[in-house]
Design a protein around this motif. Structure first.
Motif, PDB file in Angstrom:
ATOM      1  N   ILE A   1       8.900  -1.182  -3.807  1.00  0.00           N
ATOM      2  CA  ILE A   1       8.248   0.126  -3.818  1.00  0.00           C
ATOM      3  C   ILE A   1       9.097   1.181  -4.532  1.00  0.00           C
ATOM      4  CG2 ILE A   1       6.891  -0.188  -1.706  1.00  0.00           C
ATOM      5  CD1 ILE A   1       9.193   1.380  -0.256  1.00  0.00           C
TER       6      ILE A   1
ATOM      7  N   LYS B   1       5.303   4.366  -3.027  1.00  0.00           N
ATOM      8  CA  LYS B   1       4.130   3.732  -3.603  1.00  0.00           C
ATOM      9  C   LYS B   1       4.452   2.316  -4.053  1.00  0.00           C
ATOM     10  CE  LYS B   1       3.467   6.967  -6.694  1.00  0.00           C
ATOM     11  NZ  LYS B   1       2.920   7.718  -7.817  1.00  0.00           N
TER      12      LYS B   1
ATOM     13  N   THR C   1       0.837  -1.195   0.000  1.00  0.00           N
ATOM     14  CA  THR C   1       0.000   0.000   0.000  1.00  0.00           C
ATOM     15  C   THR C   1       0.880   1.255   0.000  1.00  0.00           C
ATOM     16  OG1 THR C   1      -0.085  -0.041   2.411  1.00  0.00           O
ATOM     17  CG2 THR C   1      -1.912  -1.077   1.261  1.00  0.00           C
ATOM     18  N   VAL C   2       0.293   2.361  -0.341  1.00  0.00           N
ATOM     19  CA  VAL C   2       1.012   3.638  -0.331  1.00  0.00           C
ATOM     20  C   VAL C   2       1.443   3.957   1.096  1.00  0.00           C
ATOM     21  CG1 VAL C   2       0.728   6.131  -0.668  1.00  0.00           C
ATOM     22  CG2 VAL C   2      -0.150   4.533  -2.370  1.00  0.00           C
TER      23      VAL C   2
ATOM     24  N   GLU D   1       3.008  11.561   0.513  1.00  0.00           N
ATOM     25  CA  GLU D   1       3.261  10.206   0.033  1.00  0.00           C
ATOM     26  C   GLU D   1       4.766   9.962  -0.035  1.00  0.00           C
ATOM     27  OE1 GLU D   1       2.638   8.339  -4.213  1.00  0.00           O
ATOM     28  OE2 GLU D   1       0.704   8.706  -3.281  1.00  0.00           O
TER      29      GLU D   1
END
Ligand SMILES: [Zn+2]
Length: 63
Positions: free
Chosen positions: A52, A46, A33-34, A43
């Motif tokens: 990621i 990601k 997940t973010v 953020e």
């Protein structure tokens, strides 16, 4: 006998610092997940299905 070696990215943790508020946190490189900064909500990384994409300053790669 043949061996099949899957070239999966290694699981590890990354110590990062938020570019915006300088909050430091440790994130998992295969998170699904973010990942947002706990300080400002920006953020920081990601998910890609593999490793990621980090959008923060990497301070250290752990293990
Ligand atoms: Zn932040």
């Amino acid at each position: 006998m043949s061996k099949s070696i899957v070239q999966a990215p290694k699981s590890r943790f990354i110590h990062v610092m938020c570019k915006k508020c300088k909050n430091e946190q440790v994130i998992y490189n295969k998170a699904a997940t973010v990942i947002v900064c706990t300080g400002c909500g920006m953020e920081m990384a990601k998910p890609t299905g593999g490793e990621i994409i980090v959008n923060a300053k990497v301070l250290e790669i752990l293990g």
